[in-house]
Design a protein around this motif. Structure first.
Motif, PDB file in Angstrom:
ATOM      1  N   ALA A 198       6.542  -7.553 -29.658  1.00 25.35           N
ATOM      2  CA  ALA A 198       5.355  -6.776 -29.677  1.00 25.35           C
ATOM      3  C   ALA A 198       4.271  -7.001 -28.626  1.00 25.35           C
ATOM      4  CB  ALA A 198       4.765  -6.930 -31.097  1.00 25.35           C
ATOM      5  N   ILE A 199       3.856  -5.944 -28.008  1.00 23.08           N
ATOM      6  CA  ILE A 199       2.762  -6.093 -26.845  1.00 23.08           C
ATOM      7  C   ILE A 199       1.854  -6.739 -27.439  1.00 23.08           C
ATOM      8  CG2 ILE A 199       1.355  -4.800 -25.355  1.00 23.08           C
ATOM      9  CD1 ILE A 199       4.186  -4.558 -24.527  1.00 23.08           C
ATOM     10  N   GLY A 200       1.405  -7.823 -26.533  1.00 18.64           N
ATOM     11  CA  GLY A 200       0.166  -8.691 -27.078  1.00 18.64           C
ATOM     12  C   GLY A 200       0.578  -9.792 -27.978  1.00 18.64           C
ATOM     13  N   GLY A 201       1.830  -9.895 -28.550  1.00 20.78           N
ATOM     14  CA  GLY A 201       1.855 -10.935 -29.411  1.00 20.78           C
ATOM     15  C   GLY A 201       3.102 -11.827 -28.697  1.00 20.78           C
ATOM     16  N   ALA A 202       2.859 -13.279 -29.512  1.00 20.51           N
ATOM     17  CA  ALA A 202       3.563 -14.531 -29.028  1.00 20.51           C
ATOM     18  C   ALA A 202       4.107 -15.102 -30.263  1.00 20.51           C
ATOM     19  CB  ALA A 202       3.058 -15.255 -28.126  1.00 20.51           C
ATOM     20  N   GLY A 203       4.753 -16.279 -29.965  1.00 17.75           N
ATOM     21  CA  GLY A 203       5.446 -16.855 -31.048  1.00 17.75           C
ATOM     22  C   GLY A 203       6.127 -18.312 -30.573  1.00 17.75           C
ATOM     23  N   ILE A 204       5.862 -19.472 -31.488  1.00 17.45           N
ATOM     24  CA  ILE A 204       6.462 -20.728 -30.917  1.00 17.45           C
ATOM     25  C   ILE A 204       7.168 -21.069 -32.225  1.00 17.45           C
ATOM     26  CG2 ILE A 204       6.078 -23.193 -30.151  1.00 17.45           C
ATOM     27  CD1 ILE A 204       3.439 -22.175 -29.033  1.00 17.45           C
ATOM     28  N   ALA A 205       8.507 -21.346 -32.171  1.00 14.60           N
ATOM     29  CA  ALA A 205       9.494 -21.932 -33.391  1.00 14.60           C
ATOM     30  C   ALA A 205      10.155 -22.845 -33.089  1.00 14.60           C
ATOM     31  CB  ALA A 205      10.211 -20.482 -33.805  1.00 14.60           C
ATOM     32  N   SER A 206      10.388 -23.682 -34.318  1.00 13.94           N
ATOM     33  CA  SER A 206      11.759 -24.701 -34.284  1.00 13.94           C
ATOM     34  C   SER A 206      12.367 -24.431 -35.232  1.00 13.94           C
ATOM     35  CB  SER A 206      10.897 -26.065 -34.330  1.00 13.94           C
ATOM     36  OG  SER A 206      10.301 -26.386 -33.066  1.00 13.94           O
ATOM     37  N   PRO A 207      13.738 -24.999 -34.901  1.00 13.80           N
ATOM     38  CA  PRO A 207      14.941 -24.895 -35.876  1.00 13.80           C
ATOM     39  C   PRO A 207      14.657 -25.823 -37.073  1.00 13.80           C
ATOM     40  CG  PRO A 207      15.633 -26.263 -34.282  1.00 13.80           C
ATOM     41  CD  PRO A 207      14.190 -25.584 -33.681  1.00 13.80           C
ATOM     42  N   VAL A 208      15.377 -25.352 -38.414  1.00 13.81           N
ATOM     43  CA  VAL A 208      15.193 -25.907 -39.454  1.00 13.81           C
ATOM     44  C   VAL A 208      16.820 -26.118 -39.792  1.00 13.81           C
ATOM     45  CG1 VAL A 208      14.428 -26.371 -41.980  1.00 13.81           C
ATOM     46  CG2 VAL A 208      13.103 -25.114 -40.232  1.00 13.81           C
ATOM     47  N   PHE A 209      16.772 -27.761 -40.225  1.00  9.75           N
ATOM     48  CA  PHE A 209      18.217 -28.086 -40.681  1.00  9.75           C
ATOM     49  C   PHE A 209      18.619 -28.608 -42.173  1.00  9.75           C
ATOM     50  CE2 PHE A 209      17.315 -29.065 -36.403  1.00  9.75           C
ATOM     51  CZ  PHE A 209      18.282 -28.494 -35.761  1.00  9.75           C
ATOM     52  N   ASP A 210      19.586 -28.125 -42.839  1.00 10.70           N
ATOM     53  CA  ASP A 210      19.800 -28.502 -44.234  1.00 10.70           C
ATOM     54  C   ASP A 210      20.611 -29.889 -44.206  1.00 10.70           C
ATOM     55  OD1 ASP A 210      22.654 -28.198 -43.491  1.00 10.70           O
ATOM     56  OD2 ASP A 210      22.774 -26.169 -44.796  1.00 10.70           O
ATOM     57  N   ARG A 211      21.096 -30.367 -45.605  1.00 14.38           N
ATOM     58  CA  ARG A 211      21.656 -31.788 -45.566  1.00 14.38           C
ATOM     59  C   ARG A 211      22.822 -31.755 -44.930  1.00 14.38           C
ATOM     60  NH1 ARG A 211      21.424 -28.842 -50.143  1.00 14.38           N
ATOM     61  NH2 ARG A 211      19.584 -30.009 -50.844  1.00 14.38           N
ATOM     62  N   SER A 212      23.524 -30.739 -44.437  1.00 13.87           N
ATOM     63  CA  SER A 212      24.971 -30.729 -43.932  1.00 13.87           C
ATOM     64  C   SER A 212      24.731 -30.990 -42.295  1.00 13.87           C
ATOM     65  CB  SER A 212      25.660 -29.501 -43.832  1.00 13.87           C
ATOM     66  OG  SER A 212      24.980 -28.623 -43.191  1.00 13.87           O
ATOM     67  N   GLY A 213      23.281 -30.888 -41.824  1.00 11.76           N
ATOM     68  CA  GLY A 213      23.100 -31.070 -40.317  1.00 11.76           C
ATOM     69  C   GLY A 213      23.146 -29.665 -39.647  1.00 11.76           C
ATOM     70  N   GLU A 214      23.367 -28.639 -40.405  1.00 12.67           N
ATOM     71  CA  GLU A 214      23.363 -27.247 -39.537  1.00 12.67           C
ATOM     72  C   GLU A 214      21.982 -26.899 -39.865  1.00 12.67           C
ATOM     73  OE1 GLU A 214      26.712 -25.160 -41.320  1.00 12.67           O
ATOM     74  OE2 GLU A 214      28.079 -26.620 -40.897  1.00 12.67           O
ATOM     75  N   VAL A 215      21.675 -25.690 -38.704  1.00 11.87           N
ATOM     76  CA  VAL A 215      20.765 -25.038 -38.652  1.00 11.87           C
ATOM     77  C   VAL A 215      20.602 -23.998 -39.678  1.00 11.87           C
ATOM     78  CG1 VAL A 215      21.521 -23.650 -36.683  1.00 11.87           C
ATOM     79  CG2 VAL A 215      19.048 -23.913 -37.244  1.00 11.87           C
ATOM     80  N   VAL A 216      19.658 -23.976 -40.519  1.00 16.67           N
ATOM     81  CA  VAL A 216      19.699 -22.903 -41.606  1.00 16.67           C
ATOM     82  C   VAL A 216      18.462 -21.853 -41.409  1.00 16.67           C
ATOM     83  CG1 VAL A 216      21.033 -24.114 -43.249  1.00 16.67           C
ATOM     84  CG2 VAL A 216      18.309 -24.313 -43.046  1.00 16.67           C
ATOM     85  N   GLY A 217      17.877 -22.122 -40.307  1.00 23.00           N
ATOM     86  CA  GLY A 217      16.592 -21.163 -40.164  1.00 23.00           C
ATOM     87  C   GLY A 217      15.745 -21.716 -39.151  1.00 23.00           C
ATOM     88  N   ALA A 218      14.458 -21.111 -39.317  1.00 21.21           N
ATOM     89  CA  ALA A 218      13.353 -21.626 -38.209  1.00 21.21           C
ATOM     90  C   ALA A 218      12.017 -21.392 -38.779  1.00 21.21           C
ATOM     91  CB  ALA A 218      13.539 -20.808 -37.010  1.00 21.21           C
ATOM     92  N   LEU A 219      11.219 -22.090 -38.546  1.00 19.00           N
ATOM     93  CA  LEU A 219       9.787 -22.053 -38.921  1.00 19.00           C
ATOM     94  C   LEU A 219       8.922 -22.084 -37.503  1.00 19.00           C
ATOM     95  CD1 LEU A 219       7.856 -24.270 -41.386  1.00 19.00           C
ATOM     96  CD2 LEU A 219       7.255 -24.328 -38.791  1.00 19.00           C
TER      97      LEU A 219
END
Length: 259
Positions: free
Chosen positions: A192-213
């Motif tokens: 989106a014009i004018g928009g920005a974001g900063i995000a990091s991954p989230v992991f579950d008990r298996s150690g695999e990435v399951v999403g981001a915040l």
């Protein structure tokens, strides 16, 4: 696969992506089936509340029971339920809106949205679906996927939503490599014009990435030289705490060295 089920799902996806209303002939053409077949599928979906027929035009649109199914998914989505408190804390800490998302195919689905404190009127974005390559959330997830899954995402031509959207797979790969090193990804007016974001991954008990915040907001506020590093640290720390709440081993969290 069961062909009838596959065709029914395709109808729902067509109505979701190109609707809001489509006729039997249009849907039959899109599915490559005869009109009676499309009509039978639509009548079955209508009986289950997944589509409804407009009385004036006789065309079909998505039905109300999809909302119930979607809400049921959100209610049972562990990442979302675990993220509620952490997202609120991050919103208060950064004074920015916070999104939590999961990867579905080649798009990210926003499963939770914490509003920016003391902000103007805001629109709830839960349920929004965004091409992974155009947002920080998607890049944060992709960077920490196994190599074969990451390559699958990088193989097609990247989606373009604005003039700033990255169009070269090599540049995207470079951004993912940097996100892997830094523990967070950046979006700079790519969705989106004018928009920005900063995000990091989230992991579950298996150690695999399951999403981001991550946080989302105006580019001049999030990516200003004076604020960007502090905001990135806050996002990264919150994602790490959420990961541990999900049972992730310490080694799964993104590294927190200075970037």
């Amino acid at each position: 696969m069961v062909q009838a089920v596959q065709r029914a799902v395709r109808i729902l996806r067509e109505l979701a992506s190109t609707g809001p209303r489509l006729g039997v002939t249009e849907l039959a053409d899109r599915l490559g089936v005869a009109k009676p077949t499309a009509h039978a599928l639509l009548r079955t979906l209508e009986a289950e509340g997944l589509v409804v027929q407009d009385r004036d035009s006789s065309k079909y649109q998505l039905g109300p029971d999809l909302v119930r199914l979607g809400n049921a998914y959100l209610d049972t989505q562990e990442l979302r339920t675990r993220s509620l408190t952490w997202a609120d804390q991050l919103a208060n800490r950064t004074n920015e809106a916070v999104w939590v998302a999961v990867l579905t195919g080649d798009r990210v689905l926003v499963v939770h949205h914490a509003f920016r404190p003391e902000g103007a009127v805001q629109i709830l974005e839960v349920g929004s679906s965004i091409p992974w390559s155009t947002c920080a959330l998607g890049k944060a997830i992709a960077a920490f996927l196994p190599a074969d899954e990451r390559e699958r995402l990088l193989a097609p031509e990247p989606a373009v939503l604005t003039g700033a959207s990255v169009t070269e797979p090599e540049e995207l790969a470079s951004q993912l490599k940097e996100a892997l090193r830094a523990g967070y990804a950046i979006e700079d007016e790519e969705s989106a014009i004018g928009g920005a974001g900063i995000a990091s991954p989230v992991f579950d008990r298996s150690g695999e990435v399951v999403g981001a915040l991550g946080i989302v907001g105006p580019v001049d506020r999030l990516l200003a030289e004076s604020a960007r590093q502090e905001l990135a640290v806050a996002v990264r720390e919150t994602a790490r705490n959420l990961s541990r709440d999900l049972g992730a081993p310490r080694g799964a969290a993104p590294r927190t060295t200075k970037t």
